[in-house]
Design an enzyme around this catalytic site. Structure first.
Site: not given
Ligand SMILES: C[S@@+](CC[C@H](N)C(=O)[O-])C[C@H]1O[C@@H](n2cnc3c(N)ncnc32)[C@H](O)[C@@H]1O
Length: 460
Positions: A192-193
């Site tokens: 996930p960013c």
């Protein structure tokens, strides 16, 4: 009243019970600027700071604003009549029939074995499904959220659960996972960013900052031929605390380990997915394979895209994804439990009823039919004959970004979101609606993953 910083503004506001939206209204400062200022991400100029001081110093104005009742206090729900003209426009397209046939044939035909893979940050399995369609056997997976692990396991019963929280897996556990699955050709997955540091904000104690490094710990042990790492486009502009682009750091880390790396931008609509969805993919190819990373050519486009010789099929549309589904208005349910519309209060239906495709209730001429706050990307209708808007985890919220159906006056159903993401109806979803929405909204569209997987399988 002295406002020295965003934090002191927020504290003051919360102490007196004044919402950010109301403060924006009485100061004339956009709410996004106030929000950014409070979060320390945005500076207000001198004029705006003076305006804040003067408004907050006006006790009568502030208390009057706080005391003002919301325009819509009661939430009344009524059955929505099916308007025959809308039902007429809701006709099944030929593209819809072809799309459903494609998804069902990809799910039922068994592709010859193209290779093996493990999936990290698997979510509900969108990326894995595309690779499975292309003939990759997914030997193992890893996902933090137990509800998503359940969905994943139902659809990939042969994939071994390799763990939950990647940050808690010791190197020995990763080696143990390797001995369970054996060598694999590919590692696929996208941390996930939030896992990447933003300029100046890196906190080495925040476990989310290490997720990419945890992905690399798997690469170190498995040494796959190819690693595929997906992320949001925002990643390409993120910088580390040292001021380097995160994308360059990712490349460098793979290169140190003996991989050639390509970074590719993709929009899912260009690969037959009926949805605008921009993502980036790092493809890392082990140097000894003697091949350079590349990405599949676009297959779909609008008239005028590409050069004279390109031969794109037209982009699939919202109608191509969903026009066979039962026409539902707010609060109605079809036979398919996944095709059930959230019930919206009558005042929201009134705001949106006459809003044309592609427009927002904020664009209404009549001010009483505009939502009291927010931007015109919210309460917005999609367009029937264009690719759907990016499916997010909040697709069930009518106030969200472009979540309103093009013809009916309601937010999207789970089935519609799954179709826009190119999940076939045979894909099994279980658990709470919230988990299912999270899984679908975060997924890589299987058809996009399939295009990448086919391309890789040719190279292998
Ligand atoms: C963008 S989603 C992945 C979607 C997936 N590629 C798909 O196509 O369905 C990222 C996933 O990483 C998972 N995740 C976040 N932190 C994690 C961690 N520490 N360990 C394992 N998984 C994690 C999240 O729960 C989320 O499901």
């Amino acid at each position: 009243m002295i406002i020295e910083s965003g934090t002191s503004l927020r504290d003051t506001r919360e102490t007196i019970g004044l919402s950010q939206a109301k403060l924006a209204e009485i100061t004339g400062i956009p709410q996004h600027a106030l929000s950014g200022y409070e979060l320390g991400k945005f500076e207000l100029d001198k004029r705006q700071l003076n305006q804040l001081q003067s408004v907050l110093g006006n006790a009568g104005l502030v208390s009057g604003t706080i005391a003002r009742k919301k325009r819509y206090q009661s939430h009344e729900y009524k059955a929505v009549v099916h308007d025959p003209r809308r039902v007429d426009r809701y006709a099944q397209t030929l593209g819809n029939k072809l799309y459903l046939e494609l998804l069902s044939s990809l799910s039922s035909e068994r592709a010859s074995l193209a290779g093996t893979a493990i999936s990290l940050f698997s979510g509900c399995g969108g990326l894995s499904l595309g690779f499975a369609w292309a003939g990759f056997a997914v030997k193992g997976f890893l996902e933090l959220d137990p509800a998503l692990r359940r969905i994943y396991s139902m659809n990939f019963p042969h994939a071994k659960e390799l763990g939950a929280d990647i940050t808690k897996l010791s190197d020995d556990k990763i080696k143990a996972a390797h001995s369970i699955t054996g060598d694999v050709d590919l590692i696929i997955g996208g941390p996930p960013c939030q896992g990447f540091s933003l300029s100046g904000k890196r906190d080495v104690n925040d476990p989310r900052n290490t997720l990419f490094l945890d992905y690399l710990r798997f690469v170190d042990v498995y040494k796959p031929k190819i690693a595929v790492l997906e992320n949001v486009r925002l990643l390409t502009s993120m910088k580390s605390s040292e001021g380097h682009y995160v994308k360059d750091e990712i490349k460098r880390e793979f290169e140190k380990r003996g991989y050639l790396v390509g970074l590719f931008d993709a929009n899912a609509k260009d690969y037959g997915v009926p949805q605008h969805r921009e993502r980036v993919f790092f493809i890392a190819v082990r140097r000894d394979l003697g091949a350079s990373p590349s990405f599949p050519d676009l297959t779909h486009g609008q008239a005028g895209d590409g050069d004279l010789f390109s031969n794109f099929a037209p982009c699939r549309t919202f109608a191509d994804a969903c026009s066979d589904l039962t026409f539902l208005e707010s609060g109605e349910t079809a036979n398919d439990p996944m095709h059930a519309a959230v019930a919206h209060p009558q005042h929201v239906i009134d705001w949106l009823w006459d809003v044309p495709e592609g427009q927002s209730a904020h664009d209404n001429d009549d001010p009483s039919k505009r939502p009291p706050s927010g931007y015109n990307t919210t309460y917005k209708r999609q367009v029937w004959a264009e690719p759907g808007a990016t499916v997010q985890t909040t697709f069930g919220m009518i106030s969200g970004c472009r979540n309103v159906h093009p013809i009916a006056t309601r937010s999207l159903t789970v089935r519609e979101a799954a179709r826009l993401q190119s999940f076939p109806d045979s894909y099994k979803f279980t658990g709470s609606l919230g988990s299912i929405r999270t899984g679908i909204g975060n997924a890589v569209p299987p058809l996009l993953a399939y295009a990448i997987a086919k391309h890789i399988s040719k190279a292998l």
